[in-house]
Each structure stands twice: as C-alpha cells, then as structure tokens.
Design an enzyme around this catalytic site. Structure first.
Site, PDB file in Angstrom:
ATOM      1  N   GLN A   1      46.460  35.397  36.709  1.00 62.73           N
ATOM      2  CA  GLN A   1      47.730  34.815  35.867  1.00 62.73           C
ATOM      3  C   GLN A   1      49.052  34.448  36.721  1.00 62.73           C
ATOM      4  O   GLN A   1      49.711  33.705  36.059  1.00 62.73           O
ATOM      5  CB  GLN A   1      48.274  36.191  35.231  1.00 62.73           C
ATOM      6  CG  GLN A   1      47.310  37.045  34.341  1.00 62.73           C
ATOM      7  CD  GLN A   1      46.416  36.117  33.439  1.00 62.73           C
ATOM      8  OE1 GLN A   1      46.987  35.531  32.693  1.00 62.73           O
ATOM      9  NE2 GLN A   1      45.189  36.393  33.551  1.00 62.73           N
TER      10      GLN A   1
ATOM     11  N   TYR B   1      53.071  20.246  35.356  1.00 59.94           N
ATOM     12  CA  TYR B   1      52.258  21.544  35.036  1.00 59.94           C
ATOM     13  C   TYR B   1      50.876  21.589  34.428  1.00 59.94           C
ATOM     14  O   TYR B   1      50.043  22.109  34.880  1.00 59.94           O
ATOM     15  CB  TYR B   1      53.286  22.283  34.066  1.00 59.94           C
ATOM     16  CG  TYR B   1      52.870  23.476  33.468  1.00 59.94           C
ATOM     17  CD1 TYR B   1      52.441  24.563  34.322  1.00 59.94           C
ATOM     18  CD2 TYR B   1      52.468  23.541  31.971  1.00 59.94           C
ATOM     19  CE1 TYR B   1      52.100  25.880  33.750  1.00 59.94           C
ATOM     20  CE2 TYR B   1      51.704  24.723  31.799  1.00 59.94           C
ATOM     21  CZ  TYR B   1      51.742  25.863  32.273  1.00 59.94           C
ATOM     22  OH  TYR B   1      51.012  26.881  31.892  1.00 59.94           O
TER      23      TYR B   1
ATOM     24  N   LYS C   1      47.106  22.731  35.854  1.00 65.68           N
ATOM     25  CA  LYS C   1      46.001  23.567  34.816  1.00 65.68           C
ATOM     26  C   LYS C   1      44.753  22.698  34.702  1.00 65.68           C
ATOM     27  O   LYS C   1      43.651  23.383  34.704  1.00 65.68           O
ATOM     28  CB  LYS C   1      46.715  23.711  33.457  1.00 65.68           C
ATOM     29  CG  LYS C   1      47.769  24.808  33.412  1.00 65.68           C
ATOM     30  CD  LYS C   1      47.580  26.071  34.143  1.00 65.68           C
ATOM     31  CE  LYS C   1      48.545  26.999  34.541  1.00 65.68           C
ATOM     32  NZ  LYS C   1      48.276  28.191  34.980  1.00 65.68           N
TER      33      LYS C   1
ATOM     34  N   VAL D   1      60.783  30.078  24.026  1.00 65.57           N
ATOM     35  CA  VAL D   1      61.669  29.767  22.980  1.00 65.57           C
ATOM     36  C   VAL D   1      61.932  31.032  22.157  1.00 65.57           C
ATOM     37  O   VAL D   1      63.156  31.183  21.823  1.00 65.57           O
ATOM     38  CB  VAL D   1      61.203  28.721  22.053  1.00 65.57           C
ATOM     39  CG1 VAL D   1      59.682  28.932  21.455  1.00 65.57           C
ATOM     40  CG2 VAL D   1      62.014  28.158  21.170  1.00 65.57           C
TER      41      VAL D   1
ATOM     42  N   ARG E   1      62.591  17.550  24.842  1.00 68.94           N
ATOM     43  CA  ARG E   1      62.296  17.962  26.179  1.00 68.94           C
ATOM     44  C   ARG E   1      60.982  16.897  26.772  1.00 68.94           C
ATOM     45  O   ARG E   1      60.297  16.689  26.144  1.00 68.94           O
ATOM     46  CB  ARG E   1      61.533  19.306  26.522  1.00 68.94           C
ATOM     47  CG  ARG E   1      62.848  20.273  26.176  1.00 68.94           C
ATOM     48  CD  ARG E   1      62.481  21.611  26.687  1.00 68.94           C
ATOM     49  NE  ARG E   1      61.104  22.035  26.406  1.00 68.94           N
ATOM     50  CZ  ARG E   1      60.517  23.377  26.964  1.00 68.94           C
ATOM     51  NH1 ARG E   1      61.135  23.929  27.621  1.00 68.94           N
ATOM     52  NH2 ARG E   1      59.198  23.438  26.591  1.00 68.94           N
TER      53      ARG E   1
END
Length: 326
Positions: free
Chosen positions: A87, A155, A159, A199, A284
């Site tokens: 993780q 990011y 992944k 959020v 964003r």
C-alpha cells in the site's frame, strides 16, 4: 464481515507496506483480528504512528520504520513473509503535478523494489495498490478494465507503470501479483489535514468546525466513493485467490456514482449542519470529471462483493470522525 471467512494457512505472515497509513493500518487491524502475523513497513512520511499504536504491544505485530525506495529495507522486510499487501505510495493527483520526481522515486522505484524482494523471498502473493486514475481521459462509464485512456497526471502514470511491472513480474519471474484499482476510498483513520487531504474528511472536519468547505469546480464532478471495509475484503480475497488472477488489475469500488454537491449535502445533513453552504473554487488540474466502476471482474474472479454501500459507510465514517476529531 464479507472477509471474515477468508482463510490462509495457520501461522501465515503478512507484510503490509504503508501499514501506518489510512488503508494500511486498517489492513493491519483486520489481519490481526483474524489471528495472523503482521509486519508493518512505513517511513511515516504520509502515515501516522498513532494509527498503529493500538497494535504495538500485540505479539503478532511488528513495525519496521523504513522506506520502500531503499531495496535493502524491502529485502529485510520480506524475510519470512508469505503475503505482501503493498500500500506504500504517495497519493494525490495535484501534488504529483508539483513534484513528479518524488512520485517516480516512491511509487515506481519503491514498488519495483518490493516486487524484486518478494521474488527473492518466494512470497506467495503480491497484492498492490493501483488507482482509478489509470483510466485518464477515457469518457466511458462505467470504467471497465481493458478500456483505459491517456493518463492525466504523474500519479496516474506511476500506477500505470506499477501495473505493467506487475504483469512483467508475473510473466517472467513467477511472482503472483494482483493490482487493486481503488476508487476514492474513505473511512476511519483517513487524515483530514493538509492541502492534499481527501474530500470526505476535509468536508467533515470543516463542518465540525462550523467552517465552509471548498468544492473544486461546479460540484458536479462524480466519484465512486468506496468504504474502507470493501478494500479490506478485496485485498484479502485477492491474496487468497488462485493463480488465475495473476498479473491482472481489478476495479475495487461499489459501482455507484455520487456528485460532490450531493456528497456535501449528505455530510451536512448527517452532521446537522445544513445551514452551512460550501464555497466553490476552480477545477483541479489532472482530475477526472466522472468516475464509476464496473466491478464484475473482481466479483467473478475472486468473489469480491463490495457489500458496504456509500450511505452506510459514510454514516460509519462520520461516527468515527465525531469521536476522533474532538
């Protein structure tokens, strides 16, 4: 619990990287409660020692303060381990845009180090965190594995590379890898602090302080919000699965879709703060507009259920924050 009947051989040992983080600490707790040995590896850059403090005196729990970007640390952490739940990573799309080299070092090199160490120590199954951000600019809903678009952030790229390495390490080195494409996970221990916080805890924290939270964009952005217990189920069932899932990555969600406006209304209602209105700001950079998962492959291939729906999970999460954000 949909994962309480998942069985591993007696005395099985799990390594959870990022184990002091939000998802990792919940995995540690679940596995300890099921009676297994747990080794937690975390450098505490994003995780918090307070998340694992309740386990420190458990004789089946071990904590290593170390960084996955250091192969020697990964090598040591994998000694005697049967299963790895990887993780450890730096999250947040906007932060990755600001510091791409940090994401390369931690999310790509770190995961590669862990896979290499897992091969060396003959780990039975390597389950790792991927992300729904991998779908990029694909407009298709729901999101289905195999129908990805162009990634929109460093990011997301990290992944995607993790998944490619997962396939390579399965095909060439015989490591049984399974990727978990998480869709907006929320729940107990998710940190509300910092500019890059998720959020739900940000909304809850602001409202508990009688402040108006900020919504990015017009609030019609939608997400497949997924309660933490679904993630625990997915990881354990993937780790216990047969080799037919090896080298694949799966959507981990509940298959729903909630806009930020509706999310805000629900949280405000549950907290009795309907009188507080949100503020709106710009969109964003790098964000996907809509996110909704098809979870049928995970259901079919390793029995994932995702039984904890959004509203039930949100109520549980808010109860936790009311107790712990005093």
């Amino acid at each position: 619990m949909s994962y309480s009947d998942v069985k591993f051989p007696k005395n099985s040992k799990f390594l959870i990287t990022g184990g002091a983080g939000f998802i990792g600490s919940n995995l540690c707790e679940a596995l300890l409660n099921l009676g297994y040995e747990v080794r937690c590896l975390d450098n505490l850059s994003n995780g918090h020692f307070s998340n694992i403090r309740p386990f420190i005196n458990n004789e089946r729990f071990e904590f290593i303060n170390g960084d996955i970007s250091n192969f020697e640390v990964c090598d040591h952490a994998c000694e005697g381990v049967d299963y790895v739940l990887n993780q450890a990573a730096w999250g947040s799309v906007p932060r990755s845009i600001e510091m791409p080299r940090v994401y390369e070092e931690n999310n790509i090199k770190g995961t590669l180090n862990m896979m290499d160490a897992a091969v060396k120590h003959k780990v039975k199954k390597f389950v790792y965190a991927s992300s729904s951000s991998i779908y990029g600019d694909s407009p298709t809903l729901p999101k289905v594995e195999g129908n990805e678009g162009n990634v929109l952030s460093p990011y997301a790229l990290t992944k995607k590379v993790n998944e490619l390495y997962g396939k390579i390490y399965s095909d060439i080195y015989g490591l049984e890898t399974v990727g978990m494409r998480y869709f907006n996970i929320f729940g107990r221990r998710q940190d509300p602090n910092g500019a890059y916080a998720a959020v739900i805890p940000k909304f809850v924290s602001a409202l508990l302080n009688n402040e108006s939270p900020k919504i990015n964009g017009d609030g019609e952005t939608s997400r497949d919000f997924t309660y933490i217990d679904n993630v625990i189920e997915a990881n354990l069932k993937a780790a216990a699965s047969d080799s037919s899932v090896t080298g694949k990555a799966y959507n981990i969600a509940v298959g729903g879709r909630v806009t930020l406006n509706d999310l805000y209304k629900e949280i405000a209602h549950l907290l009795g703060k309907d009188n507080i209105k949100p503020k709106y700001g710009p969109e964003r950079a790098g964000d996907i507009k809509h996110s909704n998962a098809d979870i049928s492959n995970a259901q079919k291939d390793f029995g994932y259920q995702g039984e904890y729906d959004f509203k039930w999970g949100l109520g549980k999460a808010i109860d936790w924050y009311k107790e712990n954000l005093k």
